[in-house]
Design a protein around this motif. Structure first.
Motif, PDB file in Angstrom:
ATOM      1  N   LYS A 357       0.818  -1.219   0.000  1.00  0.00           N
ATOM      2  CA  LYS A 357       0.000   0.000   0.000  1.00  0.00           C
ATOM      3  C   LYS A 357       0.849   1.265   0.000  1.00  0.00           C
ATOM      4  N   ASN A 358       2.170   1.116   0.133  1.00  0.00           N
ATOM      5  CA  ASN A 358       3.052   2.298   0.142  1.00  0.00           C
ATOM      6  C   ASN A 358       3.467   2.734  -1.258  1.00  0.00           C
ATOM      7  N   ALA A 359       2.724   2.315  -2.274  1.00  0.00           N
ATOM      8  CA  ALA A 359       2.931   2.810  -3.642  1.00  0.00           C
ATOM      9  C   ALA A 359       1.674   3.559  -4.070  1.00  0.00           C
ATOM     10  N   LEU A 360       1.826   4.858  -4.361  1.00  0.00           N
ATOM     11  CA  LEU A 360       0.698   5.686  -4.770  1.00  0.00           C
ATOM     12  C   LEU A 360       0.971   6.289  -6.141  1.00  0.00           C
ATOM     13  N   PHE A 361      -0.075   6.453  -6.943  1.00  0.00           N
ATOM     14  CA  PHE A 361       0.073   6.987  -8.301  1.00  0.00           C
ATOM     15  C   PHE A 361      -0.811   8.226  -8.423  1.00  0.00           C
ATOM     16  N   ILE A 362      -0.138   9.374  -8.637  1.00  0.00           N
ATOM     17  CA  ILE A 362      -0.873  10.650  -8.610  1.00  0.00           C
ATOM     18  C   ILE A 362      -0.415  11.584  -9.737  1.00  0.00           C
ATOM     19  N   SER A 363      -1.139  12.683  -9.892  1.00  0.00           N
ATOM     20  CA  SER A 363      -0.677  13.813 -10.691  1.00  0.00           C
ATOM     21  C   SER A 363      -0.858  15.052  -9.828  1.00  0.00           C
ATOM     22  N   ALA A 364       0.255  15.581  -9.314  1.00  0.00           N
ATOM     23  CA  ALA A 364       0.175  16.773  -8.457  1.00  0.00           C
ATOM     24  C   ALA A 364      -0.320  17.969  -9.250  1.00  0.00           C
ATOM     25  N   LEU A 365       0.083  18.049 -10.520  1.00  0.00           N
ATOM     26  CA  LEU A 365      -0.290  19.181 -11.366  1.00  0.00           C
ATOM     27  C   LEU A 365      -1.799  19.212 -11.597  1.00  0.00           C
ATOM     28  N   ASN A 366      -2.381  18.040 -11.924  1.00  0.00           N
ATOM     29  CA  ASN A 366      -3.817  17.957 -12.205  1.00  0.00           C
ATOM     30  C   ASN A 366      -4.634  17.533 -10.989  1.00  0.00           C
ATOM     31  N   LYS A 367      -3.944  17.357  -9.854  1.00  0.00           N
ATOM     32  CA  LYS A 367      -4.578  16.960  -8.580  1.00  0.00           C
ATOM     33  C   LYS A 367      -5.339  15.636  -8.702  1.00  0.00           C
ATOM     34  N   LYS A 368      -4.810  14.744  -9.510  1.00  0.00           N
ATOM     35  CA  LYS A 368      -5.455  13.437  -9.688  1.00  0.00           C
ATOM     36  C   LYS A 368      -4.999  12.484  -8.583  1.00  0.00           C
ATOM     37  N   ASN A 369      -5.950  11.796  -7.963  1.00  0.00           N
ATOM     38  CA  ASN A 369      -5.709  10.834  -6.871  1.00  0.00           C
ATOM     39  C   ASN A 369      -5.117  11.502  -5.633  1.00  0.00           C
ATOM     40  N   ILE A 370      -5.277  12.818  -5.501  1.00  0.00           N
ATOM     41  CA  ILE A 370      -4.710  13.528  -4.352  1.00  0.00           C
ATOM     42  C   ILE A 370      -5.416  13.119  -3.056  1.00  0.00           C
ATOM     43  N   ASP A 371      -6.720  12.838  -3.142  1.00  0.00           N
ATOM     44  CA  ASP A 371      -7.426  12.454  -1.917  1.00  0.00           C
ATOM     45  C   ASP A 371      -6.932  11.096  -1.407  1.00  0.00           C
ATOM     46  N   THR A 372      -6.660  10.178  -2.337  1.00  0.00           N
ATOM     47  CA  THR A 372      -6.089   8.878  -1.948  1.00  0.00           C
ATOM     48  C   THR A 372      -4.729   9.082  -1.298  1.00  0.00           C
ATOM     49  N   PHE A 373      -3.950   9.999  -1.880  1.00  0.00           N
ATOM     50  CA  PHE A 373      -2.625  10.330  -1.331  1.00  0.00           C
ATOM     51  C   PHE A 373      -2.760  10.896   0.089  1.00  0.00           C
ATOM     52  N   LYS A 374      -3.683  11.839   0.268  1.00  0.00           N
ATOM     53  CA  LYS A 374      -3.878  12.449   1.585  1.00  0.00           C
ATOM     54  C   LYS A 374      -4.289  11.415   2.628  1.00  0.00           C
ATOM     55  N   LYS A 375      -5.169  10.507   2.207  1.00  0.00           N
ATOM     56  CA  LYS A 375      -5.632   9.462   3.137  1.00  0.00           C
ATOM     57  C   LYS A 375      -4.464   8.594   3.586  1.00  0.00           C
ATOM     58  N   ARG A 376      -3.599   8.209   2.637  1.00  0.00           N
ATOM     59  CA  ARG A 376      -2.471   7.335   2.976  1.00  0.00           C
ATOM     60  C   ARG A 376      -1.498   8.058   3.917  1.00  0.00           C
ATOM     61  N   VAL A 377      -1.228   9.338   3.618  1.00  0.00           N
ATOM     62  CA  VAL A 377      -0.337  10.122   4.476  1.00  0.00           C
ATOM     63  C   VAL A 377      -0.966  10.307   5.854  1.00  0.00           C
ATOM     64  N   TYR A 378      -2.266  10.601   5.873  1.00  0.00           N
ATOM     65  CA  TYR A 378      -2.991  10.768   7.139  1.00  0.00           C
ATOM     66  C   TYR A 378      -2.863   9.508   7.994  1.00  0.00           C
ATOM     67  N   ASP A 379      -3.116   8.349   7.391  1.00  0.00           N
ATOM     68  CA  ASP A 379      -3.057   7.075   8.131  1.00  0.00           C
ATOM     69  C   ASP A 379      -1.668   6.851   8.723  1.00  0.00           C
ATOM     70  N   GLU A 380      -0.638   7.140   7.921  1.00  0.00           N
ATOM     71  CA  GLU A 380       0.739   6.899   8.370  1.00  0.00           C
ATOM     72  C   GLU A 380       1.133   7.881   9.480  1.00  0.00           C
ATOM     73  N   VAL A 381       0.790   9.160   9.279  1.00  0.00           N
ATOM     74  CA  VAL A 381       1.120  10.175  10.288  1.00  0.00           C
ATOM     75  C   VAL A 381       0.344   9.904  11.573  1.00  0.00           C
ATOM     76  N   ARG A 382      -0.917   9.512  11.432  1.00  0.00           N
ATOM     77  CA  ARG A 382      -1.742   9.198  12.611  1.00  0.00           C
ATOM     78  C   ARG A 382      -1.126   8.064  13.423  1.00  0.00           C
ATOM     79  N   GLU A 383      -0.653   7.027  12.727  1.00  0.00           N
ATOM     80  CA  GLU A 383      -0.047   5.881  13.415  1.00  0.00           C
ATOM     81  C   GLU A 383       1.202   6.307  14.197  1.00  0.00           C
ATOM     82  N   ILE A 384       2.039   7.171  13.551  1.00  0.00           N
ATOM     83  CA  ILE A 384       3.253   7.660  14.226  1.00  0.00           C
ATOM     84  C   ILE A 384       2.865   8.530  15.425  1.00  0.00           C
ATOM     85  N   HIS A 385       1.860   9.392  15.211  1.00  0.00           N
ATOM     86  CA  HIS A 385       1.430  10.324  16.258  1.00  0.00           C
ATOM     87  C   HIS A 385       0.863   9.567  17.459  1.00  0.00           C
ATOM     88  N   VAL A 386       0.011   8.567  17.181  1.00  0.00           N
ATOM     89  CA  VAL A 386      -0.627   7.809  18.260  1.00  0.00           C
ATOM     90  C   VAL A 386       0.412   6.992  19.036  1.00  0.00           C
TER      91      VAL A 386
END
Length: 403
Positions: A357-386
């Motif tokens: 799950k640590n492989a994400l495919f996005i387009s930062a320029l066109n903001k494609k799949n950015i929400d999926t990217f944010k969710k993955r980063v959120y989950d990882e940061v949350r785990e470290i924070h908790v």
């Protein structure tokens, strides 16, 4: 495409070699990158030269016949600069300069020059100046008479360009002074990092020109300088980012490159402390580049050099909007199907098999799949924070896509 606009670009030629360690395809790829570096520095490439050799000539890098061919082209086309794809010794640089009668640079000198152009803060300028001095020190003998004839331009920025009397002692003193200055700034930056408290730190890393700054702008809603040139970002930028209600620090770092000068790795190691102290790395990759897997290897090599290769890492494959697989005719029974013919979906499966799950495919320029990217980063940061603050886990629920 390179736009000339009103700026007069410096006329250059590029020179590389094909050896047993660097085949024709690899040599072409390196020269493509060297041409982009030249354009970034303010040059226009009129011609590229390659020569097959067992190993570079210790006196002139290339053979006498090829050197004569280059010399004639330079004279006939008023070329001001010859740029070699590999680092030249001091003797090679002097010998070639005498033959060609023009400015002679190597890949290292060119990269140092771009860094000199791009450094905007006092810290970045100090780091670049240190790298330039360390590069210059073994090349002092006989160099100043060569510099006397130059009128600036690519490779001529930086310490001592008008100080012809500079000698080894002065340069060594300068190096010692710059190192002390960097130590002082390092202490100040360490205090700043300490003052940020226990917030989770996330660092963007990757090859140069893969879209790290663009991604930073999208996530942090900031305005970090980004353009389609190599090393657009030199100074480390740190922003506080909040996804849902979860805050963390996001750092944009200098891009890496193959054959990165050792002087730069050394002098920029302090800048890369942000990477060393990060809790999570976002390794951004330009999947539209035909050699992106080699770029990944180059970045991983440098991460190893700064003791950061074992950190939790999410592979972020950017620029999916620009990705095109090399077409292969179904009737073509001769051409072997390689990774260059993979579809985006095949790459996705390949990397999902490697890093899950640590492989994400996005387009930062066109903001494609950015929400999926944010969710993955959120989950990882949350785990470290908790893990760090176990009593706070109830503050951060599962990611809500209807944010």
């Amino acid at each position: 495409m390179i736009e000339k606009k009103d700026i007069e670009l410096e006329k250059t030629v590029l020179i590389g070699v094909i050896t047993k360690d660097q085949d024709e395809e690899k040599s072409k790829e390196y020269l493509d990158e060297l041409e982009f570096l030249t354009y970034t520095a303010g040059g226009e490439v009129l011609k590229r030269y390659t020569q097959k050799m067992d190993m570079p000539n210790p006196k002139t890098f290339i053979g006498s016949g090829k050197m004569k061919e280059v010399q004639e082209f330079i004279e006939n086309n008023n070329v001001g600069t010859a740029i070699f794809d590999d680092e030249l010794s001091a003797a090679q640089e002097r010998n070639i300069s005498k033959i060609l009668g023009c400015k002679v640079l190597d890949r290292t000198n060119l990269i140092l020059d771009i860094f000199a152009q791009r450094a905007t803060t006092s810290y970045a300028r100090t780091q670049v100046e240190l790298a330039q001095c360390e590069y210059l020190l073994p090349r002092l003998k006989g160099m100043w008479t060569h510099l006397e004839r130059q009128k600036g331009g690519i490779g001529m920025r930086g310490p001592g360009e008008t100080e012809i009397e500079t000698d080894r002692r002065i340069v060594r003193d300068k190096i010692a002074l710059l190192k002390e200055k960097i130590k002082t700034i390092d202490k100040q930056m360490a205090v700043q990092r300490g003052n940020r408290g226990k917030m989770v730190r996330v660092a963007l890393v990757g090859y140069t020109n893969v879209g790290k700054s663009t991604l930073m702008n999208v996530i942090s809603k900031s305005d970090v300088f980004a353009e389609n040139k190599l090393f657009a970002t030199l100074d480390t930028t740190v922003r506080k980012v909040v996804i849902q209600n979860l805050p963390f620090l996001l750092t944009d770092t200098v891009g890496f490159i193959r054959k990165l000068p050792t002087q730069l790795v050394e002098s920029f190691k302090s800048t890369l402390d942000e990477v060393r102290e990060a809790d999570l790395l976002l390794h951004v990759v330009d999947i539209s580049h035909p050699n992106f897997e080699e770029h990944i290897e180059s970045v991983n090599k440098i991460l190893g050099e700064i003791d950061s290769s074992d950190k939790p890492t999410i592979m972020v494959f950017n620029k999916i909007d620009a990705y095109e697989a090399e077409p292969l005719d179904d009737d073509d029974l001769i051409t072997e199907r390689t990774s260059q013919h993979y579809t985006l979906e095949e790459w996705r499966k390949t990397w999902m098999n490697r890093v899950g799950k640590n492989a994400l495919f996005i387009s930062a320029l066109n903001k494609k799949n950015i929400d999926t990217f944010k969710k993955r980063v959120y989950d990882e940061v949350r785990e470290i924070h908790v893990t760090r603050f176990p009593y706070n886990h109830f503050l951060y629920p599962d990611y809500n896509e209807e944010e």
